[in-house]
Design a protein around this motif. Sequence first.
Motif, PDB file in Angstrom:
ATOM      1  N   LEU A  33       0.822  -1.212   0.000  1.00  0.00           N
ATOM      2  CA  LEU A  33       0.000   0.000   0.000  1.00  0.00           C
ATOM      3  C   LEU A  33       0.851   1.255   0.000  1.00  0.00           C
ATOM      4  O   LEU A  33       0.488   2.263  -0.624  1.00  0.00           O
ATOM      5  CB  LEU A  33      -0.920  -0.003   1.224  1.00  0.00           C
ATOM      6  N   ALA A  34       1.985   1.209   0.691  1.00  0.00           N
ATOM      7  CA  ALA A  34       2.880   2.368   0.693  1.00  0.00           C
ATOM      8  C   ALA A  34       3.444   2.628  -0.695  1.00  0.00           C
ATOM      9  O   ALA A  34       3.648   3.790  -1.086  1.00  0.00           O
ATOM     10  CB  ALA A  34       4.017   2.151   1.690  1.00  0.00           C
ATOM     11  N   GLN A  35       3.685   1.577  -1.470  1.00  0.00           N
ATOM     12  CA  GLN A  35       4.176   1.742  -2.840  1.00  0.00           C
ATOM     13  C   GLN A  35       3.124   2.344  -3.760  1.00  0.00           C
ATOM     14  O   GLN A  35       3.422   3.213  -4.571  1.00  0.00           O
ATOM     15  CB  GLN A  35       4.611   0.388  -3.406  1.00  0.00           C
ATOM     16  N   GLU A  36       1.877   1.897  -3.629  1.00  0.00           N
ATOM     17  CA  GLU A  36       0.845   2.266  -4.588  1.00  0.00           C
ATOM     18  C   GLU A  36       0.028   3.476  -4.169  1.00  0.00           C
ATOM     19  O   GLU A  36      -0.411   4.258  -5.019  1.00  0.00           O
ATOM     20  CB  GLU A  36      -0.089   1.074  -4.824  1.00  0.00           C
ATOM     21  N   ALA A  37      -0.227   3.619  -2.858  1.00  0.00           N
ATOM     22  CA  ALA A  37      -1.122   4.692  -2.415  1.00  0.00           C
ATOM     23  C   ALA A  37      -0.491   5.631  -1.394  1.00  0.00           C
ATOM     24  O   ALA A  37      -1.131   6.617  -1.005  1.00  0.00           O
ATOM     25  CB  ALA A  37      -2.395   4.091  -1.819  1.00  0.00           C
ATOM     26  N   ASN A  39       0.411   7.670   1.689  1.00  0.00           N
ATOM     27  CA  ASN A  39      -0.359   7.961   2.903  1.00  0.00           C
ATOM     28  C   ASN A  39      -1.847   7.683   2.754  1.00  0.00           C
ATOM     29  O   ASN A  39      -2.578   7.637   3.737  1.00  0.00           O
ATOM     30  CB  ASN A  39      -0.150   9.421   3.314  1.00  0.00           C
ATOM     31  N   TYR A  40      -2.306   7.525   1.525  1.00  0.00           N
ATOM     32  CA  TYR A  40      -3.723   7.254   1.291  1.00  0.00           C
ATOM     33  C   TYR A  40      -4.039   5.756   1.400  1.00  0.00           C
ATOM     34  O   TYR A  40      -5.149   5.341   1.083  1.00  0.00           O
ATOM     35  CB  TYR A  40      -4.133   7.748  -0.095  1.00  0.00           C
ATOM     36  N   GLY A  41      -3.062   4.980   1.829  1.00  0.00           N
ATOM     37  CA  GLY A  41      -3.290   3.560   2.001  1.00  0.00           C
ATOM     38  C   GLY A  41      -4.408   3.259   2.989  1.00  0.00           C
ATOM     39  O   GLY A  41      -5.089   2.235   2.889  1.00  0.00           O
ATOM     40  N   LEU A  42      -4.628   4.166   3.942  1.00  0.00           N
ATOM     41  CA  LEU A  42      -5.722   3.990   4.898  1.00  0.00           C
ATOM     42  C   LEU A  42      -7.070   3.986   4.179  1.00  0.00           C
ATOM     43  O   LEU A  42      -7.972   3.220   4.527  1.00  0.00           O
ATOM     44  CB  LEU A  42      -5.685   5.110   5.943  1.00  0.00           C
ATOM     45  N   PRO A 190      -5.657  -5.257  -3.816  1.00  0.00           N
ATOM     46  CA  PRO A 190      -4.831  -6.167  -3.010  1.00  0.00           C
ATOM     47  C   PRO A 190      -5.379  -6.400  -1.604  1.00  0.00           C
ATOM     48  O   PRO A 190      -5.212  -7.483  -1.047  1.00  0.00           O
ATOM     49  CB  PRO A 190      -3.473  -5.458  -2.966  1.00  0.00           C
ATOM     50  N   VAL A 191      -6.033  -5.392  -1.024  1.00  0.00           N
ATOM     51  CA  VAL A 191      -6.660  -5.574   0.290  1.00  0.00           C
ATOM     52  C   VAL A 191      -7.732  -6.649   0.197  1.00  0.00           C
ATOM     53  O   VAL A 191      -7.818  -7.558   1.028  1.00  0.00           O
ATOM     54  CB  VAL A 191      -7.265  -4.250   0.792  1.00  0.00           C
ATOM     55  N   PHE A 192      -8.547  -6.556  -0.837  1.00  0.00           N
ATOM     56  CA  PHE A 192      -9.595  -7.546  -1.076  1.00  0.00           C
ATOM     57  C   PHE A 192      -8.982  -8.940  -1.291  1.00  0.00           C
ATOM     58  O   PHE A 192      -9.476  -9.937  -0.756  1.00  0.00           O
ATOM     59  CB  PHE A 192     -10.413  -7.125  -2.289  1.00  0.00           C
ATOM     60  N   LEU A 193      -7.882  -9.015  -2.050  1.00  0.00           N
ATOM     61  CA  LEU A 193      -7.251 -10.298  -2.344  1.00  0.00           C
ATOM     62  C   LEU A 193      -6.665 -10.948  -1.095  1.00  0.00           C
ATOM     63  O   LEU A 193      -6.753 -12.168  -0.912  1.00  0.00           O
ATOM     64  CB  LEU A 193      -6.154 -10.116  -3.394  1.00  0.00           C
ATOM     65  N   VAL A 194      -6.061 -10.132  -0.238  1.00  0.00           N
ATOM     66  CA  VAL A 194      -5.425 -10.658   0.971  1.00  0.00           C
ATOM     67  C   VAL A 194      -6.445 -11.362   1.859  1.00  0.00           C
ATOM     68  O   VAL A 194      -6.139 -12.376   2.502  1.00  0.00           O
ATOM     69  CB  VAL A 194      -4.717  -9.510   1.724  1.00  0.00           C
ATOM     70  N   PHE A 195      -7.665 -10.846   1.870  1.00  0.00           N
ATOM     71  CA  PHE A 195      -8.711 -11.457   2.684  1.00  0.00           C
ATOM     72  C   PHE A 195      -9.556 -12.434   1.871  1.00  0.00           C
ATOM     73  O   PHE A 195     -10.644 -12.830   2.302  1.00  0.00           O
ATOM     74  CB  PHE A 195      -9.605 -10.372   3.289  1.00  0.00           C
TER      75      PHE A 195
END
Length: 383
Positions: A33-37, A39-42, A190-195
């Motif tokens: 998330l740090a690579q792609e978004a 600080n907006y990773g949240l 990726p968040v969706f995929l991880v879960f």
Amino acid sequence: MYTDNQKISRRQVFRLFFFDFLGIGTIILPGLLAQEAENYGLVSIGIGGVAGLFYLLYLSGCCRILRTDLQSFLKDRGRFERVKRIAAAVLAFTAFMGAGFVGAVLADMVKKSLIGEEAYAVIWVLTLLAAIYAVCSGLETRARVYEVLFWFVIAPLLFMLLLAAKGMEASNFTVGTKVHAGAVVSSAYPVFLVFGSMFALMFLPGRVTSEKKEKLIGKTVVSVAAAYVLALAIVLFSYIVLLGNFGSKSLAQMKYPIVTLMSAIRIEGGFFKRLDALMLSVWFFTLFALLCMQLYYGGQMLACVFKEEHKKREHVAAYIIVFVIGLLLGKEAGLWVYADRFFRYIQGPVYVIIPGMCAWMKDRTAGGNRMDQRQRRGAAREK
């Protein structure tokens, strides 16, 4: 007294799914998330989290239509036999690919944190053998173990995250370069995929002791949802702590940032000299749980593809494939890019399409049976 009927309680469902969600979510997601978004990773975690809840509702609806677990449905040949066999083969391959990836992450993390650069193959062999033994012990046995381990995992993790929160700097939360909104939304995938391991809900109807026969899956969905929300909250909190300690630029350069953070925490006194080793056990158990889950359900799907007399031979071949995948990922860092593409473009769509496709086949089969019954009743009246 314990029974050995391969059924588990809803509390065990909650804890098994929590372990499956937590490990890969806290290890892989923050750096990605740090690579792609940045600080907006949240925001990405929030979007992906909402998508995961809708996915859980979708799986619940598919289970209600099937009226049985996925393995039983795919084993029941009848109509759509070829399609069912292909679906089982695709799910088995996807599960074994996931097992190889998770095993590679686990072995690589242990190698870099505790042992040494030359020991990867040995670590991976021992880990895979232990996972195969755990899988052969059955679902109920693994559920009992992780039911006991739950507080030994979550309590130290939350304690260490709270300690690390003291080192956060406000300047690390300031937005530097402008991030495109599309990147924030796409990084929610990726968040969706991880879960995505909540797909295992499809295997639970009929295996949860406290469920009434006519409901099959109702309260179990609540247990999975509770595990999901708790794991998502911890992932969100860990990302905040990591962002506050390292900043998005440094965070994006780290392979396992949560492990780096834990190794940097120091507590006064001689008792906690190797606190990093203690915390590494937290991720070992969570990743090991996910590895066992992938092997277990991959084996069940494999049983839907081949005849019973070839079961042992095919399982041995599958375990060898998992070992090779994990070994290649551990030895060739460049292959991680292809693994990422596999999960994004193959596993994700497979986990979304196949449950709906199975529900459609079940509905068509049930509809055909109802039509046959009406035709027979009509013929009887004419006579």
